[in-house]
Write a protein that holds these residues in place. Structure first.
Motif, short mmCIF file in Angstrom:
data_model
loop_
_atom_site.label_atom_id
_atom_site.label_comp_id
_atom_site.label_asym_id
_atom_site.label_seq_id
_atom_site.Cartn_x
_atom_site.Cartn_y
_atom_site.Cartn_z
N VAL A 8 26.78 -23.10 42.06
CA VAL A 8 27.52 -24.04 41.20
C VAL A 8 27.06 -23.87 39.75
O VAL A 8 26.06 -23.22 39.46
N VAL A 59 25.70 -32.54 43.12
CA VAL A 59 25.22 -31.97 44.39
C VAL A 59 23.94 -32.66 44.87
O VAL A 59 23.58 -32.53 46.03
N THR A 66 17.49 -26.78 45.05
CA THR A 66 18.23 -26.15 43.95
C THR A 66 17.33 -25.14 43.26
O THR A 66 16.13 -25.34 43.12
N THR A 67 17.93 -24.01 42.85
CA THR A 67 17.18 -22.99 42.12
C THR A 67 18.13 -22.21 41.23
O THR A 67 19.33 -22.44 41.24
N ARG A 97 23.40 -22.22 39.42
CA ARG A 97 22.39 -22.75 40.34
C ARG A 97 22.80 -22.44 41.78
O ARG A 97 23.97 -22.56 42.13
N ILE A 156 22.46 -23.75 45.54
CA ILE A 156 22.22 -25.03 46.19
C ILE A 156 22.17 -24.81 47.70
O ILE A 156 23.08 -24.19 48.26
N ASP A 216 14.99 -22.02 34.03
CA ASP A 216 15.15 -23.44 34.37
C ASP A 216 15.96 -23.59 35.65
O ASP A 216 17.14 -23.31 35.67
N PRO A 217 15.32 -24.01 36.75
CA PRO A 217 16.04 -24.08 38.01
C PRO A 217 16.67 -25.45 38.28
O PRO A 217 17.24 -25.67 39.34
N THR A 218 16.55 -26.39 37.35
CA THR A 218 17.04 -27.74 37.64
C THR A 218 18.50 -27.89 37.22
O THR A 218 19.04 -27.08 36.49
N LEU A 219 19.10 -28.96 37.68
CA LEU A 219 20.46 -29.28 37.26
C LEU A 219 20.38 -30.03 35.95
O LEU A 219 19.40 -30.71 35.69
#
Lengths: 275, 51
Positions: free
Chosen positions: A206, A213, A237-238, A248, A250, B47-50
């Motif tokens: 995404v 999410v 998430t990554t 990302r 998910i 940066d792996p965050t949302l």
């Protein structure tokens, strides 16, 4: 005899070309140096950050063990403290590297020490969505191989008092004709959930802005589904693709089992950890 | 540039070689432990965050 009163003159041609050569050589050396610095930076990103992180992760793990020693498994698991470890994450399918101590919070400093829990999302085993972020490359890359996770793979979370076994939900192309009757035994409890969860799949890619999410019901506005109707999910998430932060990845899983810890038998471990 | 630095190093060949090596190690350490950690947050990856 050399006359001392000849006025200064332009340097002879061979000296001038010598200077030009020196400038060009300096420029060339500068470019080579720049190239080496960039290579060194790649090495830093992938390897050196992992060394720093390994140390921070080990510290977090040690502090967590100390904390857990003070908690009786019969008591309630203590609330997470920002920046500190509060759970252990096992993903047997991904093998080496795991388990990781999971810390509270998703700021960069916390994530440098290990996977972080999105503050405000559910805690392990709770209804809703226990959401974690982790690095895909560098900093020990706890979620580096998330793309290798398959549906029904176990994602096990250990807290002070309990073990929770989540399993990755069916992937998008499997969900439509998923038959719980013919699915492998390990998939028990990991069938597509349906209802408000019909668009929730084991793995998806995404845009970074798609924060929904990690909502209690992924993709559904908060508060739409009453708490007692919510499933108990885990979300990882990554970054995606690896070495980039463009998108990302998910991964969603659902809780299939829980085992309370027994004070007299601290050596008891869920059978799911062995594959 | 490197030839110029080499000429500035004092002492016999062996001492110069060791000094040069120390300089290289020093520069690498400076990059790895000071400059890269400082520059890294400004770069668009990791940066792996949302959001």
């Amino acid at each position: 005899m050399v006359s001392l009163d000849t006025p200064p003159q332009a340097p002879p041609p061979e000296r001038r070309s010598g200077r030009l050569r020196a400038v060009l050589r300096g420029f060339g050396e500068g470019l080579i140096t720049l190239g080496l610095v960039v290579l060194l930076f790649v090495f830093y990103e992938v390897q050196v950050t992992s060394w720093f992180s390994a140390r921070q992760q080990a510290d977090a793990t040690q502090r967590l063990r100390d904390r857990w020693r003070e908690v009786s498994p019969e008591a309630r698991a203590p609330d997470p403290i920002p920046g500190r470890g509060f759970a252990r994450l096992y993903v047997p399918a991904l093998g080496s590297g795991f388990p990781f101590t999971v810390l509270e919070g998703t700021d960069q400093e916390t994530l440098a020490a290990g996977p972080g829990h999105y503050t405000g999302t559910a805690l392990p085993g709770e209804r809703g969505n226990f959401a974690l972020a982790g690095h895909r490359s560098g900093r020990m890359a706890p979620f580096g191989d998330l793309d290798r996770l398959d549906s029904c793979d176990a994602v096990v979370v250990e807290t002070a008092t309990e073990w929770y076994v989540y399993r990755v939900l069916p992937l998008r192309d499997e969900a439509a004709d998923w038959d719980p009757e013919t699915a492998p035994e390990r998939c028990a409890g990991a069938a597509p959930i349906g209802g408000p969860y019909r668009e929730v799949f084991g793995r998806s890619i995404v845009e970074p802005q798609r924060r929904e999410v990690i909502h209690p019901v992924p993709g559904v506005p908060r508060g739409t589904v009453p708490e007692q109707w919510r499933s108990r999910l885990i979300t990882l998430t990554t970054c995606h693709p690896r070495y980039s932060a463009e998108k990302r990845m998910i991964v969603h899983g659902v809780l299939t089992k829980r085992y309370p810890k027994v004070a007299e038998r601290p050596d008891l471990r869920p059978p799911e950890l062995d594959g | 540039m490197y030839a110029w630095i080499w000429r500035q190093l004092p002492g016999p060949l062996a001492v110069r070689a060791v000094t040069a090596l120390l300089l290289v190690v020093g520069v690498i350490a400076l990059l790895l432990f000071v400059i890269f950690p400082a520059v890294e947050p400004l770069l668009p990856f990791g940066d792996p965050t949302l959001e």
